[in-house]
Enzyme design. Structure first.
Site, PDB file in Angstrom:
ATOM      1  N   HIS A  21       0.827  -1.216   0.000  1.00 19.11           N
ATOM      2  CA  HIS A  21       0.000   0.000   0.000  1.00 19.11           C
ATOM      3  C   HIS A  21       0.863   1.269   0.000  1.00 19.11           C
ATOM      4  CE1 HIS A  21      -4.112   1.708   1.376  1.00 19.11           C
ATOM      5  NE2 HIS A  21      -3.392   2.681   0.821  1.00 19.11           N
ATOM      6  N   ASP A  76       0.727   2.569   3.755  1.00 18.72           N
ATOM      7  CA  ASP A  76      -0.104   3.679   3.255  1.00 18.72           C
ATOM      8  C   ASP A  76       0.752   4.936   3.091  1.00 18.72           C
ATOM      9  OD1 ASP A  76      -2.230   5.143   2.298  1.00 18.72           O
ATOM     10  OD2 ASP A  76      -3.388   5.115   4.155  1.00 18.72           O
ATOM     11  N   HIS A  99       1.452   5.186  -2.270  1.00 16.76           N
ATOM     12  CA  HIS A  99       0.962   6.164  -3.251  1.00 16.76           C
ATOM     13  C   HIS A  99       2.181   6.827  -3.894  1.00 16.76           C
ATOM     14  CE1 HIS A  99      -3.227   5.831  -1.891  1.00 16.76           C
ATOM     15  NE2 HIS A  99      -2.700   5.664  -0.693  1.00 16.76           N
TER      16      HIS A  99
HETATM   17 ZN   LIG Z   1      -7.018   4.262   1.900  1.00 19.82          ZN
END
Ligand SMILES: [Zn+2]
Length: 425
Positions: A56, A300, A58
């Site tokens: 996870h 994340d 970005h």
């Molecule tokens: Zn999320």
């Protein structure tokens, strides 16, 4: 070209012991032989781990390259000991068809670590119409997620689950009922009241998971809950697992390390989605991991610019960076203190994500595997400093903390992609 990693230690057959690793042609050739090699590196007792796997992150490219790029995000991952990462699809354009997806895969190949790309569940991640799953699977999607937003429409979710069940691919859910969240920015509770901030209730996550577990049971899809954060959500997953639902879940380092009592003023370095919850929720995350309800840790990693994160809790975007601090923070808090055995942390940060997502071409410290390795210094402490981050994002509440477990070196397919000395760590 061969490389001998000498005088390290590693977990072999469940025991921490002295370890030498010989790498040849990008793969692990031998453990503890008396070999010579083209190049020898003395590890001075550092810990040799299978490369960490983070499902996870970005990476922000294309669309948001002021926050991060494939180059900087993958360099940050390598700095944290990650050799394989799963990149979310909240990009612009959204890689929601075969052609755009293949362009994304090509771009990801410029990264220094292995990047597995998520495809979105719905077109433009708008939660309305499902994508062409087969086309995106053929283009290389390993999993599907609208991460960043919950999918409100139950029929859209059901349709997606049915189709993904047939393709045997996971649906990874950013579980959030957007209606229940309203305008909340931090956890609903005493801290939100004290600071005068609108709160996010636990039910905004848990109610969505309850609905989606029912749909997952009906379809048989592999339903993966991203960044689980409430004690009630974890209890639901526990019950669902016991009744045979094909569900897995991940937890972030920050939900294991922090709770809303850590927020003392209007500081957006503590703003993320889901928010830092109560201490009881945090302890439930730790307990859920230890009893196997939670399967893995994922960061994340969500970089933003200093300017964006400098706008206070109300106006700043959600998210913090995590790639470069995850292992050291968790090692220091939970392993160094004797709460977790080291091999469990490696299981949650490398072995479990590889197995659960059936990731291919990921080395797991076995003879013949690709030499994807992370080497950590468990004996000396370092201080987390923003100017040492290779990410463009400096948005972390952990700056200034003293930690053990800094990364000495990271190898992908036997190539050194991060080395502390050469990066002035
Ligand atoms: Zn999320």
């Amino acid at each position: 070209m061969s490389l001998l990693l000498k005088n390290g230690c590693g977990i072999v057959a469940g025991q921490l012991q002295a370890l030498n690793v010989l790498v040849e042609a990008g793969r692990i050739k031998q453990f503890n032989g008396d070999d010579t090699a083209d190049k020898v590196v003395d590890l001075q007792h550092a810990f040799i781990s299978p490369g960490l796997v983070d499902v996870h992150v970005h990476l922000r490219e294309p669309g948001f390259t002021n926050k991060e790029t494939v180059k900087t995000g993958s360099a940050a991952a390598a700095h944290g000991g990650f050799t394989t990462i799963g990149a979310m699809a909240n990009l612009n354009p959204t890689p929601d068809n075969g052609e755009l997806f293949m362009q994304q895969v090509k771009l990801n190949q410029t990264g220094t670590v292995k990047i597995k790309q998520y495809a979105p569940v719905t077109k433009h991640r708008q939660g309305q119409a499902v994508v062409n799953f087969e086309e995106l699977q053929a283009a290389g999607a390993f999993a599907f997620s609208d991460d960043g937003d919950g999918i409100t429409n139950a029929n859209v979710m059901l349709t997606a689950m049915k189709q993904l069940a047939a393709l045997k691919l996971p649906l990874c859910d950013h579980a959030q009922d957007m209606d229940l969240t309203q305008s909340g920015v931090i956890n609903a509770g005493a801290t939100a009241q004290k600071l005068g901030m609108p709160g996010v209730n636990n039910v905004s996550e848990t109610a969505q998971i309850a609905r989606n577990l029912v749909l997952a049971q009906a379809t048989g899809v592999h339903y993966h809950v991203c960044h689980v954060s409430t004690k009630e959500s974890i209890e639901l997953v526990r019950i669902a697992k016991a009744s045979g639902v094909n569900v897995t879940c991940e937890v972030t380092p920050h939900h294991l390390l922090l709770d809303d009592t850590n927020i003392v003023d209007d500081d957006a370095q503590y703003k993320m989605n889901p928010p830092l919850r109560s201490q009881a929720d945090r302890l439930a995350c730790v307990a859920g991991l230890m009893d196997g309800t939670i399967d893995m840790i994922a960061t994340d990693h969500a970089p933003h610019t200093d300017k964006e994160k400098g706008q206070g809790l109300l106006a700043s975007p959600n998210g913090i960076v995590g790639s470069e601090t995850a292992f050291a923070l968790l090692y220091t808090k939970f392993v160094s203190s004797g709460i977790w055995p080291l091999h469990k942390l490696i299981e949650w940060m490398s072995i479990a994500p590889t197995q659960i997502f059936k990731l291919t071409n990921v080395g797991q410290l076995k003879i013949g595997d690709p030499a994807d390795l992370a080497i950590f210094d468990l004996e000396h402490s370092t201080t987390i400093a923003a100017n040492q981050f290779l990410s463009k994002g400096h948005n972390s509440p952990f700056i200034g903390q003293s930690v053990y477990g800094g990364t000495v070196m990271t190898l992908v397919n036997g190539q050194i992609v991060y080395r502390r000395d050469s990066n002035h760590d």
